[in-house]
Design a protein around this motif. Structure first.
Motif, PDB file in Angstrom:
ATOM      1  N   GLU A 134     -35.783 -70.324  -1.045  1.00 44.15           N
ATOM      2  CA  GLU A 134     -34.902 -70.451  -2.206  1.00 44.15           C
ATOM      3  C   GLU A 134     -34.096 -69.193  -2.486  1.00 44.15           C
ATOM      4  N   THR A 135     -34.429 -68.087  -1.815  1.00 40.65           N
ATOM      5  CA  THR A 135     -33.719 -66.839  -2.084  1.00 40.65           C
ATOM      6  C   THR A 135     -32.364 -66.819  -1.392  1.00 40.65           C
ATOM      7  N   GLY A 136     -31.398 -66.141  -2.029  1.00 38.99           N
ATOM      8  CA  GLY A 136     -30.074 -66.031  -1.438  1.00 38.99           C
ATOM      9  C   GLY A 136     -30.090 -65.270  -0.119  1.00 38.99           C
ATOM     10  N   THR A 137     -30.950 -64.254  -0.021  1.00 38.50           N
ATOM     11  CA  THR A 137     -31.042 -63.475   1.213  1.00 38.50           C
ATOM     12  C   THR A 137     -31.470 -64.359   2.377  1.00 38.50           C
ATOM     13  N   ARG A 138     -32.486 -65.169   2.162  1.00 41.60           N
ATOM     14  CA  ARG A 138     -32.959 -66.060   3.222  1.00 41.60           C
ATOM     15  C   ARG A 138     -31.867 -67.057   3.619  1.00 41.60           C
ATOM     16  N   GLN A 139     -31.132 -67.561   2.646  1.00 41.32           N
ATOM     17  CA  GLN A 139     -30.085 -68.531   2.939  1.00 41.32           C
ATOM     18  C   GLN A 139     -28.944 -67.905   3.735  1.00 41.32           C
ATOM     19  N   LEU A 140     -28.605 -66.656   3.417  1.00 46.70           N
ATOM     20  CA  LEU A 140     -27.567 -65.966   4.186  1.00 46.70           C
ATOM     21  C   LEU A 140     -28.008 -65.741   5.627  1.00 46.70           C
ATOM     22  N   LEU A 141     -29.247 -65.322   5.804  1.00 50.10           N
ATOM     23  CA  LEU A 141     -29.769 -65.095   7.155  1.00 50.10           C
ATOM     24  C   LEU A 141     -29.857 -66.411   7.935  1.00 50.10           C
ATOM     25  N   ALA A 142     -30.223 -67.484   7.248  1.00 50.39           N
ATOM     26  CA  ALA A 142     -30.333 -68.786   7.924  1.00 50.39           C
ATOM     27  C   ALA A 142     -28.994 -69.246   8.468  1.00 50.39           C
ATOM     28  N   GLY A 143     -27.911 -68.855   7.793  1.00 50.50           N
ATOM     29  CA  GLY A 143     -26.582 -69.269   8.235  1.00 50.50           C
ATOM     30  C   GLY A 143     -25.899 -68.293   9.168  1.00 50.50           C
ATOM     31  N   ALA A 144     -26.568 -67.185   9.521  1.00 51.47           N
ATOM     32  CA  ALA A 144     -25.966 -66.167  10.394  1.00 51.47           C
ATOM     33  C   ALA A 144     -26.027 -66.618  11.848  1.00 51.47           C
ATOM     34  N   ALA A 145     -24.873 -66.892  12.451  1.00 46.66           N
ATOM     35  CA  ALA A 145     -24.832 -67.403  13.822  1.00 46.66           C
ATOM     36  C   ALA A 145     -25.387 -66.401  14.826  1.00 46.66           C
ATOM     37  N   ALA A 146     -25.229 -65.103  14.548  1.00 43.98           N
ATOM     38  CA  ALA A 146     -25.670 -64.079  15.507  1.00 43.98           C
ATOM     39  C   ALA A 146     -27.175 -63.868  15.500  1.00 43.98           C
ATOM     40  N   LEU A 147     -27.869 -64.357  14.483  1.00 37.79           N
ATOM     41  CA  LEU A 147     -29.296 -64.086  14.330  1.00 37.79           C
ATOM     42  C   LEU A 147     -30.137 -65.092  15.125  1.00 37.79           C
ATOM     43  N   PRO A 148     -30.987 -64.618  16.023  1.00 38.50           N
ATOM     44  CA  PRO A 148     -31.850 -65.534  16.780  1.00 38.50           C
ATOM     45  C   PRO A 148     -32.779 -66.316  15.847  1.00 38.50           C
ATOM     46  N   GLU A 149     -33.068 -67.553  16.230  1.00 37.99           N
ATOM     47  CA  GLU A 149     -33.925 -68.402  15.414  1.00 37.99           C
ATOM     48  C   GLU A 149     -35.296 -67.775  15.190  1.00 37.99           C
ATOM     49  N   ALA A 150     -35.766 -67.022  16.173  1.00 38.42           N
ATOM     50  CA  ALA A 150     -37.096 -66.415  16.074  1.00 38.42           C
ATOM     51  C   ALA A 150     -37.186 -65.395  14.945  1.00 38.42           C
ATOM     52  N   LEU A 151     -36.021 -64.872  14.499  1.00 38.87           N
ATOM     53  CA  LEU A 151     -36.010 -63.882  13.416  1.00 38.87           C
ATOM     54  C   LEU A 151     -35.727 -64.515  12.054  1.00 38.87           C
ATOM     55  N   LYS A 152     -35.406 -65.819  12.038  1.00 35.91           N
ATOM     56  CA  LYS A 152     -35.061 -66.474  10.776  1.00 35.91           C
ATOM     57  C   LYS A 152     -36.287 -66.963  10.018  1.00 35.91           C
ATOM     58  N   GLU A 153     -37.320 -67.371  10.729  1.00 41.37           N
ATOM     59  CA  GLU A 153     -38.544 -67.839  10.079  1.00 41.37           C
ATOM     60  C   GLU A 153     -39.732 -67.359  10.904  1.00 41.37           C
ATOM     61  N   THR A 154     -40.603 -66.601  10.258  1.00 37.48           N
ATOM     62  CA  THR A 154     -41.721 -65.981  10.971  1.00 37.48           C
ATOM     63  C   THR A 154     -43.035 -66.292  10.260  1.00 37.48           C
ATOM     64  N   ARG A 155     -44.105 -65.764  10.806  1.00 33.30           N
ATOM     65  CA  ARG A 155     -45.427 -66.001  10.220  1.00 33.30           C
ATOM     66  C   ARG A 155     -45.732 -65.047   9.065  1.00 33.30           C
ATOM     67  N   LEU A 156     -44.887 -64.049   8.876  1.00 31.87           N
ATOM     68  CA  LEU A 156     -45.028 -63.126   7.744  1.00 31.87           C
ATOM     69  C   LEU A 156     -43.969 -63.488   6.705  1.00 31.87           C
ATOM     70  N   GLN A 157     -44.395 -63.859   5.521  1.00 28.04           N
ATOM     71  CA  GLN A 157     -43.441 -64.252   4.487  1.00 28.04           C
ATOM     72  C   GLN A 157     -43.781 -63.600   3.151  1.00 28.04           C
TER      73      GLN A 157
END
Length: 300
Positions: free
Chosen positions: A206-229
């Motif tokens: 729900e955070t804006g930071t997470r939403q911005l990162l989720a939409g970043a085309a350059a960011l690998p999927e492995a860095l968008k959602e991890t086991r540390l939250q």
């Protein structure tokens, strides 16, 4: 301001004149207290008596005394006049910023070097104003601004709403937040491929930071959602300080506490920026207290 009903033209000026005569004991002293000449006060009382259709003071007595009709009116209107004077006093105090209330919302990352210093300047200049600072994610802050709980907020962009105006205040780049002892902490820059996904702490969806990162085309999927939250930026920074991992965050968020144990390293191939916006109600006038705070925020 007219008082009374049935088209009686009794105004606040008449009411104050009648009460001043009773309080001061004479027309002359009442005129002096009101800052008018005695003849003007006499005419004011004559107008009131003409509207009512009966005498309100017995001028044959020394000092002049209210007639039974006048006395009943004075006693009934005394609380009204006292309440009005109290309300006027409060209004003057609030207009002069010697009292009042300010409720500001902010994303946690907007507090450290933007909202916090502005609020400190505002409090130093207006110590009589009660201040509330509410930290939360942009969408919840937007709702609180819309419903009047908050005067304004500083956060990431919220969903479009006819109840809000959103004005961009500043932008800052995303980079890597890591502990001072981390292997990448001493670098001038870092590439995404050098970041270990097992170390990355991500934020709740729900955070804006997470939403911005989720939409970043350059960011690998492995860095968008991890086991540390983490639920919030503050929790994320505390985890980084404790050596639990690293995070991709806006530069201002990394500097939230000015903590030398947490470093910001630019990421060369991410190219992502976070904008902060001023959220204000679109259908409600800005209060003079909020306007004064915005001067300190540099957004007046």
């Amino acid at each position: 301001m007219k008082l009374g009903s049935e088209n009686l033209n009794i105004t606040l000026r008449h009411l104050r004149a009648l009460h001043a005569i009773r309080a001061q004991g004479s027309f002359a002293r009442a005129a002096e207290a009101l800052g008018v000449v005695p003849s003007a006060l006499t005419e004011t009382v004559r107008q009131a008596e003409e509207e009512v259709g009966a005498p309100l003071f017995d001028r044959r007595m020394r000092p002049p005394q209210p007639t039974p009709l006048g006395l009943a009116f004075l006693e009934e209107t005394a609380p009204v006049l006292a309440d009005l004077d109290r309300a006027l006093g409060r209004m003057r105090a609030q207009a002069g910023l010697s009292e009042g209330r300010l409720a500001v919302g902010a994303a946690p990352s907007a507090i450290g070097d933007l909202v916090g210093p502005a609020l400190a300047r505002f409090r130093a200049a207006h110590p009589g104003i009660s201040c509330l600072l509410h930290d939360d994610v942009a969408e919840r802050l937007a709702g609180l601004v819309s419903d009047g709980t908050l005067d304004l907020a500083v956060a990431g962009r919220a969903r479009q709403s006819p109840d809000l105006t959103q004005t961009e205040l500043r932008r800052d780049p995303f980079g890597l937040a890591c502990g001072a002892a981390h292997r990448l902490a001493g670098r001038d820059t870092v590439a995404l491929s050098e970041i270990d996904p097992a170390e990355v702490i991500t934020l709740s969806a729900e955070t804006g930071t997470r939403q911005l990162l989720a939409g970043a085309a350059a960011l690998p999927e492995a860095l968008k959602e991890t086991r540390l939250q983490a639920h919030s930026t503050i929790a994320q920074l505390c985890m980084i300080r404790a050596g639990l991992g690293v995070a991709l965050l806006p530069k201002a968020a990394v500097g939230l506490f000015g903590d030398p144990a947490i470093r910001f390293v630019p990421v060369t191939d991410l190219g992502l920026w976070r904008a902060l916006y001023l959220l204000e109600p679109a259908r409600r006038a800005r209060s003079h207290v909020a306007a004064a705070f915005l001067e300190d925020l540099g957004a007046g």
